[in-house]
Design a protein around this motif. Sequence first.
Motif, PDB file in Angstrom:
ATOM      1  N   ASP A  40       0.851  -1.325   0.001  1.00  0.00           N
ATOM      2  CA  ASP A  40      -0.062  -0.211  -0.050  1.00  0.00           C
ATOM      3  C   ASP A  40       1.026   1.365  -0.067  1.00  0.00           C
ATOM      4  O   ASP A  40       0.454   2.364  -0.765  1.00  0.00           O
ATOM      5  N   LEU A  41       2.036   1.292   0.758  1.00  0.00           N
ATOM      6  CA  LEU A  41       2.577   2.305   0.940  1.00  0.00           C
ATOM      7  C   LEU A  41       3.588   2.459  -0.311  1.00  0.00           C
ATOM      8  O   LEU A  41       3.703   3.688  -0.958  1.00  0.00           O
ATOM      9  N   MET A  42       4.109   1.358  -0.926  1.00  0.00           N
ATOM     10  CA  MET A  42       4.809   1.453  -2.303  1.00  0.00           C
ATOM     11  C   MET A  42       3.973   2.102  -3.307  1.00  0.00           C
ATOM     12  O   MET A  42       4.473   2.975  -4.232  1.00  0.00           O
ATOM     13  N   GLU A  43       2.704   1.689  -3.135  1.00  0.00           N
ATOM     14  CA  GLU A  43       1.797   2.198  -4.458  1.00  0.00           C
ATOM     15  C   GLU A  43       1.469   3.812  -4.152  1.00  0.00           C
ATOM     16  O   GLU A  43       1.600   4.414  -5.347  1.00  0.00           O
ATOM     17  N   ALA A  44       1.313   4.116  -2.853  1.00  0.00           N
ATOM     18  CA  ALA A  44       1.135   5.649  -2.709  1.00  0.00           C
ATOM     19  C   ALA A  44       2.134   6.581  -3.163  1.00  0.00           C
ATOM     20  O   ALA A  44       2.263   7.307  -3.681  1.00  0.00           O
ATOM     21  N   ALA A  45       3.474   5.781  -2.748  1.00  0.00           N
ATOM     22  CA  ALA A  45       4.671   6.552  -3.130  1.00  0.00           C
ATOM     23  C   ALA A  45       4.833   6.548  -4.604  1.00  0.00           C
ATOM     24  O   ALA A  45       5.265   7.686  -5.107  1.00  0.00           O
ATOM     25  N   GLU A  46       4.604   5.567  -5.250  1.00  0.00           N
ATOM     26  CA  GLU A  46       4.903   5.418  -7.137  1.00  0.00           C
ATOM     27  C   GLU A  46       3.563   6.390  -7.540  1.00  0.00           C
ATOM     28  O   GLU A  46       4.051   7.197  -8.298  1.00  0.00           O
ATOM     29  N   ASN A  47       2.402   6.496  -7.081  1.00  0.00           N
ATOM     30  CA  ASN A  47       1.516   7.376  -7.473  1.00  0.00           C
ATOM     31  C   ASN A  47       1.808   8.988  -7.243  1.00  0.00           C
ATOM     32  O   ASN A  47       1.588   9.714  -8.109  1.00  0.00           O
ATOM     33  N   ALA A  48       2.619   9.089  -5.997  1.00  0.00           N
ATOM     34  CA  ALA A  48       3.168  10.487  -5.745  1.00  0.00           C
ATOM     35  C   ALA A  48       4.170  10.746  -6.630  1.00  0.00           C
ATOM     36  O   ALA A  48       4.044  11.749  -7.604  1.00  0.00           O
TER      37      ALA A  48
END
Lengths: 214, 429
Positions: free
Chosen positions: B144-152
Motif C-alpha cells: 500500500d505504501l509503495m503504491e502511494a509513493a509510486e502514485n506520488a
Amino acid sequence: MTLLQFVQGPLWYFASAVFVLGVLWRLIAMVMIGKPRDLSAARTSSFGGGIKAILLHSVPHGGNLARTIYHFLVGYAFHIGLFVLVLFAAPHVRFIEERLLGWAWTPVPGWGFALAAQFAFAGLILLYIRRLTDPVMRKLSDWDDHIGTWLVFLVMLTGCLALQESHDGLRLIHLLSVEALMIYFPFSRLMHAFTFAFSRYNTGATYGRRGVTP
Amino acid sequence: MTDSASAKTSDGPNVQAAIDKFIAVTGSQVAAYLDACIHCGQCAQACHFHEVTHDPKYVPANKLVPITKVYKRHKAPFAALKRAIGLAPAELTADDLTEWQELLYDSCTMCGRCTVVCPMGIDIASIVGLSRQAMVAAGLGPADLMEAAENARTKGSPLGMTAQVLSDRIEWLADDFEVEIPLDKKKADVLVTLSSIEMMKYPDSVVAMARLMNASGVDWTFSSHGYEATNFGILSGKSDVAKIMIERLTGAAEELGAKTVIIPECGHAYGAMRWSAAGILGRPLPFEVLHITEFVAQQIKAGKLKLKKMGDAITYHDPCQVSRRGGAAEDARTILNAFASDFREMEPTGNNNWCCGGGGGVQAMASASDLRHKVFRIKTEQVDKTGAQSLVSACANCRLTMDESKVALDWHTDIKSLVELVADQLEDA
Ligand code: SF4
Ligand code: SF4
C-alpha cells in the motif's frame, strides 16, 4: 612476582589502559562516523535544547509514570550507592591518594559505606529481578545485559568482603574482578555511563531546534 | 539506482541491500542512540501499540533490533574485533527482516512518544524512518505504501490527484462555494499546498483554507507545479520519491518568488517540509515554511482575522508531527482560545498527547487497520473524559484515521477540522 603483585602491577596497568583507551576510542570513533547537517531553519537553539535534554531525561517527565517510577527510584538507588562506594569508600580514597593522584578527599564514615552498599545492592538486585521477570525487559535483554550486571555484582560483593583488609586473598579477588570489569567495560553496554550524554544531547539538539524538547 | 530498483529477489528479501542501507543511514547520531539503549523497557508504556496489546514485541526498543544488529556487527567501534572473536551479533537474516516488517511499518506511527519516556532520550521515530529505507532496499516495503509513493512520483499525489484533477476540483470548489481559489498565479508571496486526502475526502477543508487566506489579505496561490504536501517517499522509506516531492514544492515556490510556503492540515507533511526538506535537498530553503495553524495564529495575533465566539464544548487532538515533533503546539491553542469559549484539554495533551494510531503511513496500510482501531480506543476514552461534543484536529490524516476508527468502534463524537471550524467563525462568513 607473586600473583598479588601481578594483579596489583602489570594487570592493573593493562586493565586501566584498556579501560581508558577503549572508552575514548569508542566515543571518538562513534562521533567520527559523522552525521548529516541539519539545514532546517532553527526556531530555537540546538545547544540549549541539547543541554535541556541531558537534564530533563534525568527525571521522569511527561507522564507515563507506572513503569518509569520503578526504574527511577531503584535505578537512582543503585547508581548513587555505587558512585559513593567507588569514589568515597575509605580503601578507594586511599588507593586514589597513594596510586593515582597523590591527594584525595575525605572518605565516607563506616555507616555511610554500609548505607551506600545497601542502596547499591538493593538497587542492582531489584533491577535485575525486573530484568528477569518483566516480559518487556526479558524480550529486550541479551547476554551483554546479564554479564554486565553479574560483573558489577561480583565487584561489589568482593569489595565488601575485601574490607577485611588483612586478608590478601579477598583483596586479590576484588582487584581481579575490578580489572575484569574494566576490560569488559568499553566493549559493552556499560558504556551507557558515557553514551547517555551523547544520546540525550542529540535528541535535545534536534528538537531544541524545533522549539520543543521531548 | 532508484530505491525501487533494489526490489525483493526471487529468493526472498534482498538481505545484503538492507545491510548496506542500514550501514549507510547510521550516522553518529544514530550510533549514539544504538549504543545508549540499556534495554530498560520504560518506553513500552509510552507506545500505544504496546499499551493496547501488552505484547512485548511492540516495545519501541524492539523496533531498533535490525539496525542495531547491523551496526554492532559492521560499523560500531570494535566491530571487527568482536567479529573476529565471535562476540558480534549474528548477521541479519531474511527472517529477521520479514519478522520486523510489521514492527517497522504497521506498528510504528513515528509519533515520538517513546522518546519522552526514554532515560537516554533515544529518538526511535527517526530510527524507524531510516530503517524503513533498508526495508525498501530489501524489497519489503508494504504494497500500500509503495503504491502511494509510486502514485506520488508518477501522478503527483499518493491518491492519484494529477495536476489536471487538481485544476478541475479547484474550479468546481470555487464555483460551488463561491470562493476565490487562485491557481498558478505567475507571482505570489505565499504558496499554499494541500494534501490529497483533503482534496479527495475533505474538500471543505480546501475551501476553508482559501477563505482564511483571502480573509488574511495575503497574496497567495496554489500551484499545479507543486501542490502535494504529503511525502510518502519519507513515510515509506523511498528516499528518491522523498526528494522528488520536496523538489516539486521547492521548485514551485521558487518559480513564484514565494516567501512563505504553507503546509495544510497534515502533520507529517509539516515535518517533511519544515524539518527534513533542507537536509534532503542539501541546501537551506529560500522561504519560510508554516503549518496552517501557525499561519492562522499569526494572523489572529496581528488582528487580521476577526472571529465570532463559539460555545460548543470541544477538545483538541494534537497531531504528533505538529506538536511533539514539530514544536507548534501553542499555535492551535492560540486559535482555539480566540473563538472557542468552551475548549477543554485532554489529559495528557500537547507535546505528551496520544497518537491517533494512523501516523507514519499506518493509516494507508490495510494490514494495520485492526491494530490502529484498537489504538484509537485510548483516544476515545480521553475524549469521553472531557465531555466534549466534538474532537477537533489539525491533520487530515489524523481525521481520516479517527473517522474510520470511529465507525469501527461505533463511537459517536463529532470529528472536525480546526481550519474548517475557524473559517466558519470568520466574522463575515
Ligand atoms: S514512535 Fe510512537 S509508535 Fe513508534 S515506537 Fe515510539 S511510541 Fe510507538
Ligand atoms: S526506554 Fe530507551 S533505553 Fe530504555 S529500552 Fe526503551 S529505548 Fe532503550
